[in-house]
Design a protein around this motif. Structure first.
Motif, mmCIF file in Angstrom:
data_model
loop_
_atom_site.group_PDB
_atom_site.id
_atom_site.type_symbol
_atom_site.label_atom_id
_atom_site.label_comp_id
_atom_site.label_asym_id
_atom_site.label_seq_id
_atom_site.Cartn_x
_atom_site.Cartn_y
_atom_site.Cartn_z
ATOM 1 N N THR A 256 -3.290 -14.545 7.440
ATOM 2 C CA THR A 256 -2.536 -15.347 8.472
ATOM 3 C C THR A 256 -2.678 -14.497 9.525
ATOM 4 O O THR A 256 -3.021 -15.085 10.668
ATOM 5 N N ALA A 257 -2.661 -13.189 9.492
ATOM 6 C CA ALA A 257 -2.618 -12.356 10.765
ATOM 7 C C ALA A 257 -3.907 -12.342 11.472
ATOM 8 O O ALA A 257 -4.179 -12.453 12.803
ATOM 9 N N ARG A 258 -5.154 -12.656 10.485
ATOM 10 C CA ARG A 258 -6.410 -12.673 11.056
ATOM 11 C C ARG A 258 -6.499 -13.646 11.978
ATOM 12 O O ARG A 258 -7.238 -13.668 13.141
ATOM 13 N N ARG A 259 -5.659 -14.936 11.484
ATOM 14 C CA ARG A 259 -6.037 -16.195 12.215
ATOM 15 C C ARG A 259 -5.220 -16.235 13.686
ATOM 16 O O ARG A 259 -5.186 -17.280 14.367
ATOM 17 N N LEU A 260 -4.082 -15.246 13.717
ATOM 18 C CA LEU A 260 -3.016 -15.403 14.854
ATOM 19 C C LEU A 260 -3.388 -14.082 15.868
ATOM 20 O O LEU A 260 -2.735 -13.796 16.683
ATOM 21 N N GLY A 261 -4.661 -13.570 15.758
ATOM 22 C CA GLY A 261 -5.330 -12.756 16.670
ATOM 23 C C GLY A 261 -5.374 -11.188 16.270
ATOM 24 O O GLY A 261 -5.896 -10.595 17.036
ATOM 25 N N GLY A 262 -5.297 -11.030 14.873
ATOM 26 C CA GLY A 262 -5.222 -9.822 14.530
ATOM 27 C C GLY A 262 -6.901 -9.465 14.218
ATOM 28 O O GLY A 262 -7.335 -10.042 13.572
ATOM 29 N N LYS A 263 -7.302 -8.277 14.993
ATOM 30 C CA LYS A 263 -8.739 -7.830 14.748
ATOM 31 C C LYS A 263 -8.869 -6.879 13.852
ATOM 32 O O LYS A 263 -9.993 -6.787 13.215
ATOM 33 N N GLU A 264 -8.164 -6.079 13.788
ATOM 34 C CA GLU A 264 -8.100 -5.054 12.662
ATOM 35 C C GLU A 264 -6.897 -4.991 11.957
ATOM 36 O O GLU A 264 -5.924 -4.457 12.328
ATOM 37 N N VAL A 265 -7.152 -5.768 10.873
ATOM 38 C CA VAL A 265 -5.856 -6.020 9.968
ATOM 39 C C VAL A 265 -6.226 -5.184 8.698
ATOM 40 O O VAL A 265 -7.351 -5.275 8.126
ATOM 41 N N LYS A 266 -5.261 -4.499 8.138
ATOM 42 C CA LYS A 266 -5.314 -3.604 7.177
ATOM 43 C C LYS A 266 -4.271 -3.843 6.240
ATOM 44 O O LYS A 266 -3.123 -3.831 6.423
ATOM 45 N N VAL A 267 -4.676 -3.734 4.994
ATOM 46 C CA VAL A 267 -3.540 -3.765 3.789
ATOM 47 C C VAL A 267 -3.487 -2.491 3.065
ATOM 48 O O VAL A 267 -4.342 -1.826 2.948
ATOM 49 N N LEU A 268 -2.153 -1.902 3.026
ATOM 50 C CA LEU A 268 -2.080 -0.548 2.530
ATOM 51 C C LEU A 268 -1.154 -0.838 1.219
ATOM 52 O O LEU A 268 0.059 -1.298 1.537
ATOM 53 N N VAL A 269 -1.475 0.039 0.084
ATOM 54 C CA VAL A 269 -0.630 -0.401 -0.880
ATOM 55 C C VAL A 269 -0.389 0.818 -1.691
ATOM 56 O O VAL A 269 -1.335 1.610 -1.650
ATOM 57 N N ARG A 270 0.875 1.077 -2.281
ATOM 58 C CA ARG A 270 0.839 2.324 -3.237
ATOM 59 C C ARG A 270 0.143 2.296 -4.406
ATOM 60 O O ARG A 270 -0.215 3.568 -4.780
ATOM 61 N N SER A 271 -0.353 1.311 -5.011
ATOM 62 C CA SER A 271 -0.661 1.446 -6.473
ATOM 63 C C SER A 271 -2.049 1.267 -6.210
ATOM 64 O O SER A 271 -2.837 1.364 -5.260
ATOM 65 N N PRO A 272 -2.977 1.929 -7.169
ATOM 66 C CA PRO A 272 -4.512 1.662 -7.473
ATOM 67 C C PRO A 272 -4.805 0.158 -7.285
ATOM 68 O O PRO A 272 -4.078 -0.659 -7.533
ATOM 69 N N PHE A 273 -5.853 0.034 -6.545
ATOM 70 C CA PHE A 273 -6.463 -1.388 -6.301
ATOM 71 C C PHE A 273 -6.370 -2.164 -7.433
ATOM 72 O O PHE A 273 -5.957 -3.210 -7.504
ATOM 73 N N ALA A 274 -6.763 -1.782 -8.863
ATOM 74 C CA ALA A 274 -6.860 -2.539 -10.024
ATOM 75 C C ALA A 274 -5.621 -2.797 -10.356
ATOM 76 O O ALA A 274 -5.428 -3.937 -11.152
ATOM 77 N N GLU A 275 -4.520 -2.378 -10.155
ATOM 78 C CA GLU A 275 -3.017 -2.491 -10.551
ATOM 79 C C GLU A 275 -2.329 -3.274 -9.392
ATOM 80 O O GLU A 275 -1.110 -3.449 -9.916
ATOM 81 N N MET A 276 -2.978 -3.612 -8.491
ATOM 82 C CA MET A 276 -2.235 -4.359 -7.351
ATOM 83 C C MET A 276 -1.802 -5.932 -8.085
ATOM 84 O O MET A 276 -2.227 -6.332 -8.993
#
Length: 593
Positions: A256-276
């Motif tokens: 949604t942020a990408r559609r509202l003007g976010g050009k550099e949107v990053k997701v940061l998560v504590r866990s390993p990618f496979a365990e999201m």
């Protein structure tokens, strides 16, 4: 053991894996066959009886049925069960004539629903044909609950949501929208015979780390922010956006942020990618929209300069696992990572909040401040108050909320009739002979490799400009038919008759998964499993063992790898193998179709 009691839930578990895995127990093979026959309206109504929201779930379901699909035992990808639901919804005729009839004369009982989400709507739909006077209260402007406020329009168009919500609200239900319930006691004092609480998990978890208060203007709780976007209170966001969290809400926030003007949107998560916690396809969609997901980063602080948010710092971690498999995140010892941001969206979880429920009206709460709810009846310790959906046991998903609504409606109906709500009505079950000759399926059920078909997407450059433009386009009819052909008709069960068997081994020769073995029996099941043609390693799945045959051998079938393809029945020269359609339909409070 040889299954004999078809009313036994364990037998159900062994036969129709996809249907069993669905919390609402939707008869998946049945509606997929109807799709393959071009009977989209009938397929929609088969869905509607069980899951209530075929068009919504055909776009948004968490798909617990698909990992259970037996097609996944032949090749990598299961049948696209969820997206086939949408094929039925998108191509049905007008179904209003199939909606249940509601008595004009009511039965004298009044039921209130707090929240107009999927659990409340399901329970209301099941109770409406029985003549109850039903009142739904919701603080939003329209029904749907979190399906309206938290699922973005690019995944679930408002027109689809309105259509399926209105099928229920049009059943004579009294709606009181834009109405917030601040006191359950006051609601009970209005004389309702029962109250169903289906208000969801309305509070997003916050993150109490340094800088949170100073940068509050640019830090947003994910579910609240999504609701504000949905109701058009928010229409823009900063160019640099950090999304914290690894669940589906985080994926909705970043897209949604990408559609509202976010050009550099990053997701940061504590866990390993496979365990999201996010569904794999949700992560894929985020990646397709150029959103990086950075795993193993624990948030440390919001960095504020001169009263303005500049970004966040993170500790880089690595997972370590003990002997029990329990994970612990351990710092790598590297310097803290700084990432710039104009806005931060916190999507690290949701929790229930019940300040509006008085602690003096007989409802017990546990140590987590959750109501004590019976997991079978969904009744609280106040016999007039029932809970369902996220409000009952915490955040889950739409299809689980639907299942709760069905069970609660049965309980409410029994209670209002003065009957014991613990005396649960049995499901409808049956076995029907299915003539099995060469190619006598409703459609060909190919066992050969047939790769899952991809759902087409709208062009990214168009969808990122318009938050309401649907990304997934759904299968067209020819592709939907081909995907439906991948279904192996697992509700058609193999039945073996010893007296007809001549032990020619024709079934063994033709079986594509080597699940049939003729061998000497053993007293010890572990020993028997060693004699089978293919290793039977899944001990949670019982073996199908026949009575003793003339040669003193027994026929053993490993149900775990059986595809229900029917080739054994087609090949058998004496009809010792038969295919019988297994019907399982969970009991609803009323017959709705």
């Amino acid at each position: 053991m040889k299954p004999t009691n078809i009313k036994d839930p364990e037998y159900f578990h062994k036969v129709v894996d996809c249907q069993y895995a669905c919390p609402a127990h939707t008869p998946v093979p049945e509606y997929i066959r109807l799709i393959a026959e071009g009977k989209y309206t009938e397929a929609y109504m088969v869905n509607w009886e069980s899951n209530v929201f075929p068009g919504i779930l055909g776009r948004t379901c968490d798909r617990p049925c698909e990992p259970a699909c037996r097609r996944g035992r032949v090749e990598k990808e299961p049948v696209a069960i969820c997206r086939l639901k949408r094929v039925a919804a998108d191509n049905k005729d007008d179904v209003k004539g199939f909606m249940p009839k509601v008595p004009t004369t009511k039965n004298g009982k009044k039921i209130a629903f707090v929240g107009a989400g999927p659990a409340s709507l399901t329970a209301a739909r099941d109770l409406a044909p029985l003549g109850y006077e039903l009142h739904i209260y919701d603080e939003q402007k329209a029904g749907g609950g979190f399906m309206r406020s938290q699922i973005p329009s690019f995944r679930l168009p408002e027109s689809v949501l309105d259509e399926e919500v209105n099928y229920i609200l049009d059943l004579g239900i009294v709606t009181q929208f834009n109405t917030r319930i601040d006191s359950l006691k006051s609601l009970l004092d209005k004389g309702y015979d029962a109250v169903f609480v289906g208000c969801g998990a309305p509070r997003g978890r916050d993150l109490d780390i340094p800088g949170r208060k100073e940068a509050a203007a640019n830090i947003h709780i994910g579910i609240d922010w999504l609701a504000s976007v949905a109701f058009e209170h928010i229409s823009k966001i900063g160019k640099r956006v950090i999304v914290l969290g690894g669940g589906n809400t985080a994926m909705d926030c970043c897209r949604t942020a990408r559609r509202l003007g976010g050009k550099e949107v990053k997701v940061l998560v504590r866990s390993p990618f496979a365990e999201m916690k996010a569904s794999p396809w949700e992560k894929e969609d985020a990646a397709h929209e150029d959103i990086p997901i950075i795993d193993n980063h624990v948030p440390k602080a919001f960095i504020v300069e001169k009263g303005k948010l500049k970004g966040m710092t993170f500790d880089k971690v690595k997972p370590e696992y003990d002997e029990a498999g329990k994970r612990k995140l351990v710092s790598t010892g590297e310097p803290e990572v700084f990432i710039e941001a104009d806005d931060v969206l916190i999507a690290v979880g949701q929790e229930n909040a019940y300040p509006w429920i008085e602690r003096t009206i007989g409802i017990e709460f546990d140590k987590w401040d959750m109501p004590v709810v019976n997991a079978t009846t969904f009744q609280s310790t106040n016999p007039k108050v029932f809970f369902g959906g996220d409000a009952a046991f915490g955040p889950k998903n739409v299809i689980t909320a639907v299942a709760h609504g069905h069970y609660a409606a049965v309980s409410i109906n029994l209670m209002c009739k003065g009957e014991d709500i613990n005396n649960r009505p049995s499901p409808y079950t049956n076995l029907i002979n299915t003539k099995m000759g060469i190619h006598e399926w409703a459609y060909d059920s190919q066992v050969t490799t047939d790769v899952r078909y991809k759902v087409p997407h709208a062009e990214k450059k168009m969808t990122l400009k318009d938050r309401k433009r649907e990304v997934e386009l759904g299968f067209d009819l020819p592709t939907g038919f081909k995907e439906a052909e991948r279904c192996l008709n697992c509700d058609v069960e193999t039945i073996f008759t010893e007296s007809k068997c001549i032990e020619c081994d024709a079934c063994v020769d033709i079986c594509p998964t080597s699940c049939i073995t003729f061998t000497a029996n053993e007293d010890n099941e572990d020993d028997l499993r060693k004699h089978l043609k293919a290793p039977a390693t899944n001990k949670s799945q019982d073996l199908y063992v026949s009575d003793v045959l003339p040669t003193k051998r027994v026929m053993v079938k490993d149900e775990d790898v059986c595809l229900h393809c029917g080739l054994c029945a087609e090949r058998c020269p004496t009809a010792a193998w038969d295919m019988q359609k297994y019907i399982y339909n969970t009991t609803k409070a009323s017959k709705v179709w």
